[in-house]
Design an enzyme around this catalytic site. Structure first.
Site, mmCIF file in Angstrom:
data_model
loop_
_atom_site.group_PDB
_atom_site.id
_atom_site.type_symbol
_atom_site.label_atom_id
_atom_site.label_comp_id
_atom_site.label_asym_id
_atom_site.label_seq_id
_atom_site.Cartn_x
_atom_site.Cartn_y
_atom_site.Cartn_z
ATOM 1 N N CYS A 72 -2.066 -0.721 7.436
ATOM 2 C CA CYS A 72 -1.269 0.504 7.388
ATOM 3 C C CYS A 72 -1.310 1.218 8.727
ATOM 4 C CB CYS A 72 -1.766 1.419 6.268
ATOM 5 S SG CYS A 72 -1.523 0.688 4.630
ATOM 6 N N HIS A 87 0.853 -1.192 0.000
ATOM 7 C CA HIS A 87 0.000 0.000 0.000
ATOM 8 C C HIS A 87 0.886 1.239 0.000
ATOM 9 C CE1 HIS A 87 -3.706 -2.144 1.932
ATOM 10 N NE2 HIS A 87 -3.154 -2.870 0.978
ATOM 11 N N GLU A 92 0.946 3.810 1.864
ATOM 12 C CA GLU A 92 1.425 4.201 3.197
ATOM 13 C C GLU A 92 2.630 3.370 3.627
ATOM 14 O OE1 GLU A 92 -3.114 4.755 3.190
ATOM 15 O OE2 GLU A 92 -1.690 3.274 2.448
ATOM 16 N N CYS A 137 -5.769 1.780 6.000
ATOM 17 C CA CYS A 137 -6.441 0.557 6.420
ATOM 18 C C CYS A 137 -5.834 0.086 7.742
ATOM 19 C CB CYS A 137 -6.295 -0.522 5.347
ATOM 20 S SG CYS A 137 -4.616 -1.184 5.189
#
Length: 152
Positions: free
Chosen positions: A90, A57, A59, A87
């Site tokens: 993350c 992701h 992040e 999420c």
């Protein structure tokens, strides 16, 4: 959250949104930047579909790069800004990295984002970042259209 960070963040995201969508229409166009002492140190887009790695992701990629650049385990003097609310995975990376401030433009559904982390998780880490929702109708509409197109 200062306008000196938000405006350039939005400009880069909006400028590169179409480019990213053209390269891979399946990739969720999540974009993250990390600032240290008001200076941009890194940025990343999701790479889940391209890499076929569900952990990549934006992040996580940005946090990893920021740690490499800063040569520090903890990012205690950094700000993370991202398009979508981080999420839970993350969120865990943010907690473990001790990033004190997280800003996002589009909230997650209840139970899916960092704002839904259980109190037990927060207490076990003895740390939780300040979360700032910066409402952006433009970004919200881009993601709404993206997910609608993806479902069709």
């Amino acid at each position: 959250m200062s306008q000196e960070i938000i405006e350039p963040f939005l400009k880069v995201f909006l400028d590169r949104f179409a480019e990213i969508r053209t390269q891979n229409s399946e990739e969720i166009p999540s974009f993250t930047q990390i600032y240290k002492n008001g200076n941009l140190i890194c940025e990343a887009f999701n790479s889940v579909e391209i890499s076929e790695d569900s952990s990549l992701h934006s992040e996580v990629l940005a946090i990893s790069e920021a740690k490499r650049i800063c040569k520090e385990r903890y990012l205690t003097d950094c700000i993370l800004i991202t398009t979508l609310e981080p999420c839970l995975m993350c969120g865990g990376s943010i907690l473990l990295s001790r990033i004190p401030k997280v800003a996002y433009l589009v909230p997650a559904k209840l139970g899916e984002g960092i704002s839904s982390l259980p109190l037990e998780t927060i207490y076990s880490r003895n740390f939780f970042p300040e979360l700032v929702l910066i409402k952006s109708e433009t970004t919200k509409e881009l993601f709404k259209t993206f997910f609608k197109d993806k479902r069709n």
